[in-house]
Scaffold this motif. Structure first.
Motif, PDB file in Angstrom:
ATOM      1  N   THR A 112     -36.290 -18.230 -19.152  1.00 29.74           N
ATOM      2  CA  THR A 112     -37.060 -16.979 -19.186  1.00 29.74           C
ATOM      3  C   THR A 112     -37.311 -16.489 -17.771  1.00 29.74           C
ATOM      4  OG1 THR A 112     -38.137 -17.632 -21.251  1.00 29.74           O
ATOM      5  CG2 THR A 112     -39.173 -15.871 -19.996  1.00 29.74           C
ATOM      6  N   ASP A 148     -38.029 -12.546 -15.223  1.00 31.46           N
ATOM      7  CA  ASP A 148     -38.476 -11.150 -15.172  1.00 31.46           C
ATOM      8  C   ASP A 148     -37.327 -10.238 -14.770  1.00 31.46           C
ATOM      9  OD1 ASP A 148     -41.059 -12.022 -15.728  1.00 31.46           O
ATOM     10  OD2 ASP A 148     -41.560 -12.238 -13.595  1.00 31.46           O
ATOM     11  N   LYS A 149     -37.293  -9.062 -15.378  1.00 34.62           N
ATOM     12  CA  LYS A 149     -36.269  -8.081 -15.048  1.00 34.62           C
ATOM     13  C   LYS A 149     -36.335  -7.741 -13.552  1.00 34.62           C
ATOM     14  CE  LYS A 149     -34.616  -3.383 -16.036  1.00 34.62           C
ATOM     15  NZ  LYS A 149     -33.200  -3.787 -16.030  1.00 34.62           N
ATOM     16  N   LEU A 207     -31.450 -10.688 -13.077  1.00 33.07           N
ATOM     17  CA  LEU A 207     -31.722 -10.113 -14.398  1.00 33.07           C
ATOM     18  C   LEU A 207     -31.739  -8.584 -14.249  1.00 33.07           C
ATOM     19  CD1 LEU A 207     -32.461 -13.083 -14.761  1.00 33.07           C
ATOM     20  CD2 LEU A 207     -34.307 -12.380 -16.284  1.00 33.07           C
ATOM     21  N   SER A 237     -30.673  -4.563 -19.627  1.00 31.12           N
ATOM     22  CA  SER A 237     -31.778  -4.132 -20.488  1.00 31.12           C
ATOM     23  C   SER A 237     -32.550  -5.354 -20.961  1.00 31.12           C
ATOM     24  CB  SER A 237     -31.237  -3.359 -21.686  1.00 31.12           C
ATOM     25  OG  SER A 237     -30.524  -2.213 -21.269  1.00 31.12           O
ATOM     26  N   PRO A 238     -33.880  -5.286 -20.971  1.00 34.85           N
ATOM     27  CA  PRO A 238     -34.677  -6.453 -21.383  1.00 34.85           C
ATOM     28  C   PRO A 238     -34.409  -6.858 -22.828  1.00 34.85           C
ATOM     29  CG  PRO A 238     -36.030  -4.873 -20.206  1.00 34.85           C
ATOM     30  CD  PRO A 238     -34.724  -4.184 -20.494  1.00 34.85           C
ATOM     31  N   LYS A 239     -33.906  -8.067 -23.024  1.00 33.40           N
ATOM     32  CA  LYS A 239     -33.657  -8.659 -24.343  1.00 33.40           C
ATOM     33  C   LYS A 239     -33.206 -10.093 -24.108  1.00 33.40           C
ATOM     34  CE  LYS A 239     -29.510  -7.924 -26.116  1.00 33.40           C
ATOM     35  NZ  LYS A 239     -28.332  -7.320 -26.774  1.00 33.40           N
ATOM     36  N   ARG A 257     -33.642 -15.190 -21.501  1.00 28.62           N
ATOM     37  CA  ARG A 257     -34.663 -14.318 -22.118  1.00 28.62           C
ATOM     38  C   ARG A 257     -35.401 -13.530 -21.040  1.00 28.62           C
ATOM     39  NH1 ARG A 257     -37.763 -17.159 -26.594  1.00 28.62           N
ATOM     40  NH2 ARG A 257     -35.975 -16.288 -27.721  1.00 28.62           N
ATOM     41  N   TYR A 258     -35.436 -12.223 -21.213  1.00 32.76           N
ATOM     42  CA  TYR A 258     -36.262 -11.381 -20.347  1.00 32.76           C
ATOM     43  C   TYR A 258     -37.704 -11.462 -20.835  1.00 32.76           C
ATOM     44  CZ  TYR A 258     -32.260  -9.108 -18.032  1.00 32.76           C
ATOM     45  OH  TYR A 258     -31.136  -8.850 -17.275  1.00 32.76           O
ATOM     46  N   SER A 259     -38.617 -11.741 -19.933  1.00 34.11           N
ATOM     47  CA  SER A 259     -40.022 -11.864 -20.317  1.00 34.11           C
ATOM     48  C   SER A 259     -40.536 -10.527 -20.858  1.00 34.11           C
ATOM     49  CB  SER A 259     -40.865 -12.324 -19.132  1.00 34.11           C
ATOM     50  OG  SER A 259     -40.732 -11.422 -18.048  1.00 34.11           O
ATOM     51  N   SER A 298     -40.157  -9.310 -23.675  1.00 29.93           N
ATOM     52  CA  SER A 298     -39.226  -8.662 -24.591  1.00 29.93           C
ATOM     53  C   SER A 298     -39.081  -9.527 -25.835  1.00 29.93           C
ATOM     54  CB  SER A 298     -37.856  -8.485 -23.932  1.00 29.93           C
ATOM     55  OG  SER A 298     -36.914  -8.017 -24.886  1.00 29.93           O
TER      56      SER A 298
END
Length: 536
Positions: free
Chosen positions: A202, A204-205, A263, A266-268, A290-292, A294
């Motif tokens: 996990t 952050d974008k 990252l 798109s966040p997903k 995993r993007y946090s 999201s």
């Protein structure tokens, strides 16, 4: 002056005295090795735990740290750990293989004492005794740069360790019995990431993270990829490399590397996939990036394997280059060492094979299949015990002689500069490792090596590493500068082949004994075999 001021002054002086002395930090560990029952592939099985963990504890250390690690063996068999890629400078006494160390007996302990001298990078440890590696007992070693030593990339927000490898549901003792009876191993039952069939990372974008990836399996190369994201390779087994983007990476048995992943999508959730290579039956293991913040699940198909195998993989292997302007553990640039201008003092061609000897499947190097001695070779050499090993069994080049067994040592000298060609005339992938060193991987090629192939060597910016692949029906050449005196294991990283004879030891010697070249035996040296009763 108040008492508190006096105390603060004394502490300041103490800190200064430690700094002036300049001794590197000491880190102390106590690890207990036990059996446990878990279900990595959904079936309960006996595994090896370290402090109750599978995989074992992660060693996060810094360049030049002194590691004092008390290992307590609670198994029913003798046990050793080896520190894959840690050079053990001047100190093969701590290497943790049967040619250098007596195994730790059940219900006893041994304290390893070693230093991550002049090293940075991604490594791992694992059991070297019996067939324990098939039961676990492995873990990560991450060596970080000292404060003030620059690294040639922006500092990532965090790093994640990924220990990936093939796995058998069958008990390690049963697998060992198959090999002892002259058989071979079945195909693995699955792949694991950090001891599980899935994992989630996990982040952050917009942030960049480091993934430290090691192939801790027994036999299978794998290709690693992340859906929708490119990976920048920055470090390979202690070498800083030219920073190129890759959509997928082939990582062979025993190898490690570090990549940066930003990252920037798109966040997903995105699939992380590792799949076996160079085998007819494919195994895969899948995780998630995993993007946090999201909750959007991964969609679409997991990323596919790249087209082709040998040509694609060999081309990628050649693309890894030494970063000549970057430093590694020391501040001087890696490229200040012009390895390509050094004259070779000895050349070897080591050819692997799979002979039947006395009706049993064995594996050999130049027709010699290695057998362990009850007396570690390092102890026999130190105490002058004859009849333990042979320095004449393995020849410098392959011959057509019938395969034999021997406890084989290749004799070399401190400061030799070696050319070693690994010739693979078999249809399977090979992976070769040398303890105590890293080496320049200067050439890959198909078919039979000939002296004319030297024209193809990369003599400018080949990366250094401790484990190299040798492709099916192909050759790989390495150059090694022998600057580390001791008794060092050269072995197949494919554990069935190592166990059944595809290994030997390289004695890097010097007629003048000096602590400047090699440390004395440790005070807690374990004695066994013909060394029992000897005194250090």
């Amino acid at each position: 002056m108040s008492l508190i001021h006096l105390l603060l002054g004394a502490l300041a002086l103490l800190r200064c005295s430690v700094t002036v002395k300049g001794e590197s930090p000491y880190k102390f560990y106590t690890w207990t090795v036990t059996y446990g029952i878990i279900s990595p592939l959904g079936v309960p099985q006996q595994v090896i735990l370290i402090n109750g963990q599978f995989p074992g504890p992660k060693l996060d250390v810094v360049t030049n740290d002194n590691i004092i690690l008390n290992l307590i063996n609670k198994l029913d068999q003798p046990f050793l750990l080896t520190w894959n890629g840690i050079k053990q400078r001047k100190n093969s006494w701590q290497d943790g293989v049967l040619g250098t160390n007596c195994p730790i007996q059940p219900n006893s302990n041994f304290t390893y004492k070693f230093q991550t001298k002049d090293q940075i990078g991604t490594y791992n440890y694992f059991p070297s005794t019996a067939f324990h590696k098939a039961a676990g007992g492995f873990g990560a070693i991450n060596v970080y740069a000292r404060p003030g030593i620059p690294i040639p990339y922006p500092l990532p927000v965090a790093d994640f360790t990924l220990l990936i490898g093939d796995w058998f549901k069958t008990n390690h003792k049963t697998l060992q019995q198959r090999l002892d009876s002259g058989g071979t191993l079945p195909f693995p039952d699955g792949l694991l990431i950090n001891g599980q069939t899935q994992t989630t990372i996990t982040g952050d974008k917009g942030k960049t993270y480091m993934l430290r990836i090691s192939n801790v399996g027994l036999s299978s190369s794998f290709n690693f990829r992340i859906q929708g994201h490119k990976m920048i390779v920055v470090e390979v087994e202690g070498s800083h490399v030219s920073q190129n983007p890759y959509e997928s990476l082939d990582i062979h048995v025993g190898q490690s590397l570090s990549v940066l992943v930003t990252l920037d999508q798109s966040p997903k959730d995105y699939y992380i996939v590792a799949s076996t290579r160079f085998v007819s039956s494919k195994l895969s293991v899948t995780g998630l990036l995993r993007y946090s913040n999201s909750d959007v699940s991964a969609s679409g198909d997991p990323p596919a394997l790249p087209p082709g195998e040998l040509v694609w993989s060999m081309r990628q292997a050649r693309s890894f280059k030494w970063n000549l302007t970057a430093n590694a553990a020391r501040p001087n640039p890696q490229g200040s060492y012009h390895y390509g201008l050094i004259s070779v003092t000895k050349s070897f061609v080591f050819s692997n094979s799979a002979p039947l000897i006395n009706g049993k499947q064995r594996y050999a190097v130049n027709g010699v299949s290695y057998v362990n001695s009850e007396t570690p070779l390092k102890l026999a050499d130190y105490f002058g015990i004859s009849g333990v090993f042979s320095t004449s069994a393995i020849q410098s080049f392959p011959s057509n002689s019938a395969a034999t067994v021997a406890t084989s040592v290749v004799q070399t000298s401190l400061h030799d500069f070696l050319e070693i060609v690994f010739q693979n005339n078999e249809k399977s992938m090979q992976s070769w490792h040398l303890d105590g060193y890293d080496f320049w991987v200067v050439g890959f090629g198909s078919g039979q090596w000939t002296p004319e192939k030297r024209q193809l060597y990369n003599r400018a910016d080949a990366l250094t590493r401790h484990t190299t692949q040798v492709y099916p029906n192909s050759w790989t050449t390495i150059l090694v500068s022998l600057d580390n005196q001791g008794m060092w294991n050269m072995r197949s990283a494919i554990w069935e082949r190592q166990y059944s004879g595809q290994q030997f030891y390289m004695k890097v010697g010097n007629p003048v004994q000096s602590l400047a070249n090699e440390y004395n035996p440790p005070d807690n040296l374990l004695l066994c075999g013909k060394a029992v009763g000897r005194h250090v």
